[in-house]
Design a protein around this motif. Structure first.
Motif, PDB file in Angstrom:
ATOM      1  N   TYR A  13     -15.569 -24.775  -8.656  1.00  0.00           N
ATOM      2  CA  TYR A  13     -15.626 -26.204  -8.988  1.00  0.00           C
ATOM      3  C   TYR A  13     -15.075 -26.346 -10.408  1.00  0.00           C
ATOM      4  O   TYR A  13     -15.752 -26.008 -11.371  1.00  0.00           O
ATOM      5  CB  TYR A  13     -17.080 -26.648  -8.888  1.00  0.00           C
ATOM      6  N   MET A  40     -13.024 -27.901  -5.579  1.00  0.00           N
ATOM      7  CA  MET A  40     -13.439 -29.229  -5.997  1.00  0.00           C
ATOM      8  C   MET A  40     -13.150 -29.356  -7.488  1.00  0.00           C
ATOM      9  O   MET A  40     -13.236 -28.381  -8.234  1.00  0.00           O
ATOM     10  CB  MET A  40     -14.924 -29.467  -5.702  1.00  0.00           C
ATOM     11  N   PRO A  70     -11.425 -32.424  -3.117  1.00  0.00           N
ATOM     12  CA  PRO A  70     -12.164 -33.575  -3.618  1.00  0.00           C
ATOM     13  C   PRO A  70     -12.133 -33.660  -5.142  1.00  0.00           C
ATOM     14  O   PRO A  70     -12.324 -32.654  -5.838  1.00  0.00           O
ATOM     15  CB  PRO A  70     -13.598 -33.330  -3.132  1.00  0.00           C
TER      16      PRO A  70
END
Length: 228
Positions: A13, A40, A70
């Motif tokens: 992430y 992400m 995302p």
């Protein structure tokens, strides 16, 4: 208690930072992180003027959407709504999860900072958080004031049946420990960014290998582009 949110991927992430990913290198840095396997991205910018933040967030959204990764916006659900981001990450002093959900819709990813506190995690889960973020686990220049967290909180947090994120001083050297303790996502700033795009890509690939080796549910993303 709910079920694990399948909208939230497992893996690296990437979190941007105005010092390590300044405007001149922001897009190239994030593109490199995605090529390396980031699953992400979070746009984190607390001091730039709104017009600048809007421009950068829109550019990042274009990059992330093209890669099917995302993009979440730190703290600012309104900005997430304006650019069509996948969701928002909320601190304890930000708008409520319920307010963010009303603004962004049922399909948005909403993550909540829980520091080192399982009671905060329980509240976040009950409020509809899609993932729970804990840390800092190691010395962090990005969040030096955050309370220290023990790695076993990641294991204990599995009771909430939400993806568990670790943040704070994470590097390719210490990430394995957190994955083994239960982290589904490693939120990384300095341990990913700060060098040139080639170094960022290599760091991301190393994190991806750690997940492939030590997380039982990790699947190598199949959406990576070979171009810059």
């Amino acid at each position: 208690m709910g079920t694990m949110n399948t909208r939230v991927p497992i893996g690296l992430y990437a979190i941007t930072d105005s010092q390590l990913t300044p405007p001149a290198t922001l897009i190239a840095s994030v593109e490199a992180a995605i090529r390396g396997g980031t699953v992400m991205v979070q746009y984190r910018e607390k001091s730039a003027p709104m017009a600048e933040r809007l421009t950068h967030a829109r550019n990042l959204q274009s990059v992330c959407a093209a890669a099917r990764v995302p993009l979440l916006i730190n703290d600012d659900a309104e900005l997430a709504k304006r650019i069509g981001a996948a969701g928002v990450h909320l601190g304890q002093s930000d708008v409520s999860a319920a307010e963010a959900r009303r603004l962004l819709g049922d399909n948005a990813i909403i993550g909540i900072t829980c520091h080192a506190d399982l009671a905060l995690a329980k509240t976040a889960m009950e409020a509809g958080a899609d993932y729970l973020a804990f840390g800092r686990f190691f010395t962090s220049t990005t969040k030096p004031e955050a309370p220290a967290a023990a790695t076993n909180i990641l294991t204990k947090a599995k009771r909430f049946n939400r993806p568990v994120t670790a943040i704070g001083g994470i590097s390719t050297d210490n990430g394995e420990l957190l994955i083994r303790a239960g982290a589904d996502l490693l939120a990384v700033v300095g341990g990913l960014f700060g060098g040139n795009p080639e170094a960022t890509e290599q760091n991301a690939k190393t994190f991806q290998r750690l997940f492939a080796s030590h997380h039982p549910l990790f699947l190598i993303p199949d959406n990576r582009s070979s171009h810059t």
